[in-house]
Design an enzyme around this catalytic site. Structure first.
Site, mmCIF file in Angstrom:
data_model
loop_
_atom_site.group_PDB
_atom_site.id
_atom_site.type_symbol
_atom_site.label_atom_id
_atom_site.label_comp_id
_atom_site.label_asym_id
_atom_site.label_seq_id
_atom_site.Cartn_x
_atom_site.Cartn_y
_atom_site.Cartn_z
ATOM 1 N NE ARG A 171 -48.195 -73.891 1.270
ATOM 2 C CZ ARG A 171 -47.550 -73.597 0.145
ATOM 3 N NH1 ARG A 171 -48.013 -74.028 -1.011
ATOM 4 N NH2 ARG A 171 -46.437 -72.893 0.192
ATOM 5 C CG ASN B 213 -43.121 -74.753 0.003
ATOM 6 O OD1 ASN B 213 -42.346 -74.548 0.931
ATOM 7 N ND2 ASN B 213 -42.960 -74.242 -1.190
ATOM 8 C CB ALA C 39 -48.831 -136.161 13.356
#
Ligand code: UD1
Ligand code: CA
Length: 464
Positions: free
Chosen positions: A14, A226, A421
Site C-alpha cells: 500500500r 502499512n 564599483a
C-alpha cells in the site's frame, strides 16, 4: 553470545513504491536503521537481517554493517526466521532476539529489560507484548494464570479472543538452541497457510519448555506503518518526541509547525527554533541562537549566539555570533567565521568568510578565501569557473570590494585593497591599492527624444 535477527522481507504494497517496507523513512532514517540502532544501543553486535522483497536495496544500504540472508519466498514469519538457521547455528550459546524491521520504535530499554526477565525466568521464549486500546490486526496474547499459553492471530481468533488487548509486538527473546528446535516443528496449518513464528509458544509449552511474556512500558514498540498515512503518523510521533527531548534540554519552540529535527541533531540550551526549520544529519547548534523561520541545516556546525533567518546550509561551519539571512545559501565545505554578517540573496560555496566580514546582499562567493573585516559590495561575483576548471580567489583582510566587482579567478586582492564599483579584476592587486576599471562614459544629449520621435508618439509622450 546474544544476537538478533531482524525480519525485513516485507513489501508494503500500500506504500505503492518499489521499496522494501523497512527502508521507508521515519525522520530521515529508514525504519530498519531505527531497529538496528536500538540493537546496537542494547550492545547487540551480532545481527542478521532477513531480506525478501527488493533485497538488494537493503543489502546496499547495510553494506558490511551486518549480515543478511534472503528469504526467497514469503511464507510467513516462522519461515523467515528459518532462513537464519545457518546464522543461529554458528553460535548457539546465548539467546536470540527476533525483531521486525518495520516497527521502528523498539527501544534498548525494552530489549535489555525483557532479556533480564527471559534469563531470570529461564525461558525458552519470552514474548515482548504491549497493552493497546485498539488491538485490531495484531496477534493476541493468551494467558494462563500469570504465564502465557499462546498467541492467536486476528484471522484465526474467536470473537472472545479478539477482545483481548494485550498483543504480540512481534519481538521475542529465544534461547538460541531452543529456537532452532522449535523452528523445526512449525507447520502452516492455519487461516493464511503461513509458517507462524507465533506458534513456537504453544509448541514450546507442549514440549515442556518454559515460555514467558514481558509487557513493554513503551506501547509504541508495536507501531508500524502499512500505508503513507501510517508512515506520516510514525513521523509525527517521532518528530514530537524529538522536540520534547530538546525542550527538556532548554531549547525553545513557540510553534512547532513545519519543524523537523532528526534524532542525530544536537541543540544548545537557550536556542529558539522557529517554524519551517529542518535540521538534518550531524548538525550541531550552539546555545542562545535563533534558527528560523525556514532554515535547512544539514551536517552543519553552528556556534553560540547565531541568528539565521531563511538560510540553507550544507556540510559547513558557522561560528559564534554570525548573522545571516534572509535567503542565504551556504553550500558544502564553507566556513563562516565569527561575527560575519551575510544578508539577502548571497550564495557561498567551498569558501571561508573571515571574522566580522560583511556581505550585505546579492553576491556569489565560490572557491574563495575571504579575510576578516572585509566588505563585499552588492552584486560581487567570484568568477571561479572558466567552463573547464574551477580556480580560487583570495581576498585579503579589510579589503573593500566595490559593488558589482567581478574577480576572475585565480586572482588575489591584497589586504586593505579597494576595488571601484563595476571593476573586473583579472590580475592580483597589491595591499592598499585601488583597482579601478572604467570605460569612457559617453553622454548623448536628446537621444531618446530622437529615438522615439522616429518610432512613434508613445515614447515622446512618456518623456514630456
Ligand atoms: C506479526 C505477528 C503478530 C504480531 C505482529 C506485530 C505472526 C504470525 N504474527 O503479524 O502476532 O502482533 O507481527 O506486528 O508472526 N516477514 C518476512 N517474511 C515473511 C513474513 C513476514 O520477512 O514471510 C516480516 C515482515 O516484513 C515484518 C515482520 O516479518 O517485518 C512481521 O510480518 P507481518 O506480515 O507484518 O506480520 P503480521 O501479520 O503483522
Ligand atoms: Ca505487521
Amino acid at each position: 553470545m546474544n544476537q538478533a535477527v531482524i525480519l525485513a522481507g516485507g513489501q508494503g504494497k500500500r506504500m505503492k513504491a518499489p521499496i522494501p517496507k523497512p527502508m521507508f523513512q521515519v525522520l530521515g532514517e529508514p525504519m530498519l536503521a531505527w531497529v538496528l540502532g536500538a540493537c546496537e544501543q542494547a550492545a547487540l553486535s551480532r545481527i542478521c537481517v532477513v531480506t525478501g522483497y527488493e533485497a538488494k536495496q537493503i543489502e546496499d544500504y547495510l553494506g558490511d554493517r551486518c549480515r543478511t540472508v534472503l528469504q526467497a519466498e514469503r511464507l510467513g514469519t516462522g519461515h523467515a526466521v528459518q532462513q537464519s538457521i545457518p546464522f543461529l547455528q554458528e553460535d548457539t550459546d546465548g539467546s536470540t532476539l527476533i525483531l521486525c524491521g518495520d516497527a521502528p520504535f523498539i527501544d534498548s530499554e525494552t530489549i535489555t529489560d525483557s532479556l533480564a526477565r527471559h534469563e531470570a525466568e529461564g525461558n525458552a521464549v519470552t514474548v515482548i507484548t504491549a497493552s493497546v486500546e485498539n488491538p485490531f490486526g495484531y496477534g493476541r496474547i493468551l494467558r494462563s494464570g500469570s504465564g502465557i499459553a499462546g498467541i492467536v492471530e486476528e484471522k484465526d481468533a474467536t470473537d472472545e479472543q479478539r477482545s483481548i488487548t494485550e498483543i504480540n509486538s512481534g519481538c521475542y527473546w529465544f534461547r538460541t538452541a531452543d529456537l532452532i528446535t522449535l523452528l523445526g516443528k512449525l507447520t502452516n496449518d492455519n487461516a493464511q497457510n503461513e509458517y507462524y513464528l507465533t506458534d513456537t509458544i504453544a509448541i514450546a509449552l507442549r514440549e515442556g519448555m518454559r515460555a514467558g511474556a514481558y509487557c513493554s512500558r513503551n506501547p509504541d514498540v508495536v507501531l508500524g506503518a502499512n500505508d503513507r498515512q501510517g508512515l506520516l503518523k510514525l513521523n509525527t510521533a517521532a518528530r514530537m518526541a524529538v522536540m520534547r527531548q530538546h525542550m527538556a534540554n532548554g531549547v525553545g519552540f513557540s510553534c512547532t509547525d513545519g519543524i523537523i529535527i532528526e534524532r542525530s541533531v544536537k541543540i544548545g540550551a537557550g536556542t529558539e527554533i522557529l517554524p519551517g526549520t529542518i535540521l538534518r544529519g550531524n548538525t550541531v547548534i550552539g546555545e542562545n541562537c535563533v534558527i528560523g523561520p525556514n532554515c535547512v541545516m544539514e551536517d552543519t556546525v553552528v556556534g553560540d549566539d547565531v541568528r539565521l533567518n531563511t538560510v540553507q546550509a550544507y556540510q559547513s561551519r558557522i561560528d559564534a555570533g554570525v548573522q545571516m539571512g534572509p535567503f542565504v545559501h551556504i553550500r558544502p565545505n564553507s566556513h563562516i567565521c565569527s561575527g560575519a554578517k551575510i544578508g539577502d540573496f548571497v550564495e557561498i560555496k567551498n569558501t571561508t568568510i573571515g571574522e566580522d566580514t560583511a556581505i550585505a546582499h546579492l553576491a556569489y562567493l565560490g572557491d574563495s578565501d575571504v579575510g576578516k573585516g572585509v566588505n563585499i559590495g552588492c552584486g560581487c561575483v567570484t568568477v571561479n569557473f572558466d567552463g573547464v576548471k574551477k580556480s580560487r580567489c583570495v581576498i585579503g583582510d579589510h579589503a573593500f570590494v566595490g559593488c558589482n566587482t567581478n574577480l576572475i579567478a585565480p586572482v588575489e586582492l591584497g589586504k586593505h585593497a579597494y576595488t571601484a564599483a563595476g571593476t573586473t579584476v583579472t590580475t592580483d592587486i597589491p595591499d592598499y591599492a585601488l583597482a579601478i576599471d572604467r570605460g569612457v562614459l559617453h553622454i548623448k544629449d536628446g537621444y531618446s527624444l530622437r529615438k522615439f520621435a522616429v518610432k512613434g508618439k508613445k515614447g515622446s509622450k512618456d518623456n514630456k
